[in-house]
Design a protein around this motif. Structure first.
Motif, PDB file in Angstrom:
ATOM      1  N   THR A  93    -126.280  57.872 140.843  1.00 22.58           N
ATOM      2  CA  THR A  93    -125.035  57.126 140.707  1.00 22.58           C
ATOM      3  C   THR A  93    -124.907  56.224 141.928  1.00 22.58           C
ATOM      4  N   SER A 100    -115.358  53.740 130.842  1.00 17.57           N
ATOM      5  CA  SER A 100    -115.042  53.875 129.421  1.00 17.57           C
ATOM      6  C   SER A 100    -115.727  55.088 128.788  1.00 17.57           C
ATOM      7  N   GLU A 101    -116.680  55.701 129.486  1.00 19.46           N
ATOM      8  CA  GLU A 101    -117.344  56.888 128.948  1.00 19.46           C
ATOM      9  C   GLU A 101    -116.621  58.179 129.309  1.00 19.46           C
ATOM     10  N   ALA A 151    -119.043  55.421 137.762  1.00 19.58           N
ATOM     11  CA  ALA A 151    -119.852  55.255 136.562  1.00 19.58           C
ATOM     12  C   ALA A 151    -119.140  54.307 135.596  1.00 19.58           C
ATOM     13  N   THR A 152    -119.562  54.314 134.350  1.00 19.07           N
ATOM     14  CA  THR A 152    -118.923  53.509 133.314  1.00 19.07           C
ATOM     15  C   THR A 152    -117.638  54.205 132.894  1.00 19.07           C
TER      16      THR A 152
END
Length: 325
Positions: free
Chosen positions: A266, A168-169, A165-166
């Motif tokens: 995802t 940074s999250e 996933a992202t």
């Protein structure tokens, strides 16, 4: 596969199992030292694994990392960190979170909106979510963790699929900013669920409590060796994220061409909708292809990724047949 054979006795074998959210291309295994099997795991090996997990997942320090034989065993241990009270699980999601909270004595409510997690004693969010890939912004989780800390509560964030996933999250770096415990799965992204390895990331005091609950030698020698090697292999991880993203786009195209509506997911699984979902499930099963259906949501199907070109071809052939008449 026993249940699949009973359900689809005339299906061609081997089955193509697309019912999981596990990377079909596992991390390559090298020969292991015999000492992994003949000696108890060394504390230094556990410390090295925690160091590798800290770097990969962005934890503040190795003291914040708990190494465990899979995240499943951590669920009730985390739920017991707060006295029995009201637990809320952001749903629909993985059913084991609610079950573990109930085992710990909590009264569990599954809620559809993030706002409803506030006011609970134990709040649970899977991020990104299974099966729809929903991603709660990091700042909202940090704010919730801080609010729960002020009232003696706890936020559990299961980041089992955050590797694709992202990044940074992730709130792995933020566990000191509130009452937050983060779970990270090793087996899903690395394609090695049989290793039984997972991690909790929490404040040092909470991490120490979880280690005490697990007891000594919680992680096997082979899991220590394989986990450390894989978590230190950043080049493999970067390439795999790229490969999986491409594979997910390819799978989306195949599903859409067959008339299914892709709702999300995802890079390890895709969630699709069809008015004929149950008929699709039967058609694919008769072709020896297993996907995930949802009895409480009969219009939905979840597809994992085929392992190789032969798998894509086999799936494409089955999709071209259409649902069962």
């Amino acid at each position: 596969m026993g249940a699949a054979r009973r359900r689809f006795p005339n299906a061609p074998e081997p089955f193509l199992d697309l019912s999981t959210g596990i990377n079909p291309t596992p991390y390559p295994l090298n020969a292991l030292s015999p000492a992994c099997f003949t000696r108890l795991p060394e504390p230094d090996g556990l410390a090295e694994l925690a160091e590798a997990a800290m770097r990969r997942y962005g934890a503040p320090s190795p003291a914040h990392v708990v190494c465990a034989p899979g995240t499943q065993i951590l669920l009730p241990a985390v739920a017991r960190l707060v006295p029995p009270g009201r637990a809320t699980v952001l749903s629909p999601t993985y059913a084991e979170h609610a079950r573990a909270a109930e085992l710990a004595g909590h009264a569990v409510t599954e809620v559809p909106s993030f706002a409803e997690l506030h006011g609970s004693d134990l709040a649970v969010a899977v991020n990104p979510n299974n099966p729809d890939g929903r991603l709660v912004p990091r700042i909202r989780l940090i704010d919730l963790g801080a609010a729960l800390a002020r009232r003696g509560g706890l936020l559990l964030v299961d980041e089992a699929f955050m590797d694709v996933a992202t990044l940074s999250e992730s709130v792995a770096a933020d566990v000191d900013r509130g009452a937050i415990v983060v779970l990270r799965s090793f087996g899903k992204f690395h394609g090695l669920p049989g290793i039984r390895l997972g991690f909790a990331i929490a404040s040092p005091g909470t991490a120490a409590a979880l280690r005490a609950a697990l007891g000594p030698w919680a992680v096997s020698g082979p899991a220590l060796a394989i986990g450390k090697a894989a978590l230190c292999d950043d080049a493999w991880a970067r390439q795999m994220r790229s490969d999986l993203a491409y594979a997910a786009v390819r799978l989306d195209g195949m599903l859409e061409d067959a008339g299914l509506e892709v709702l999300g997911g995802t890079a390890l699984f895709r969630l699709a909708r069809s008015d004929y979902a149950l008929r699709w499930y039967e058609r694919l099963g008769q072709c020896g292809i297993l996907v995930r259906c949802f009895p409480d949501r009969p219009a939905l199907l979840r597809f994992g990724l085929p392992r190789d070109e032969a798998g894509y071809q086999r799936l494409g052939t089955a999709l071209a047949l259409g649902p069962v008449d």
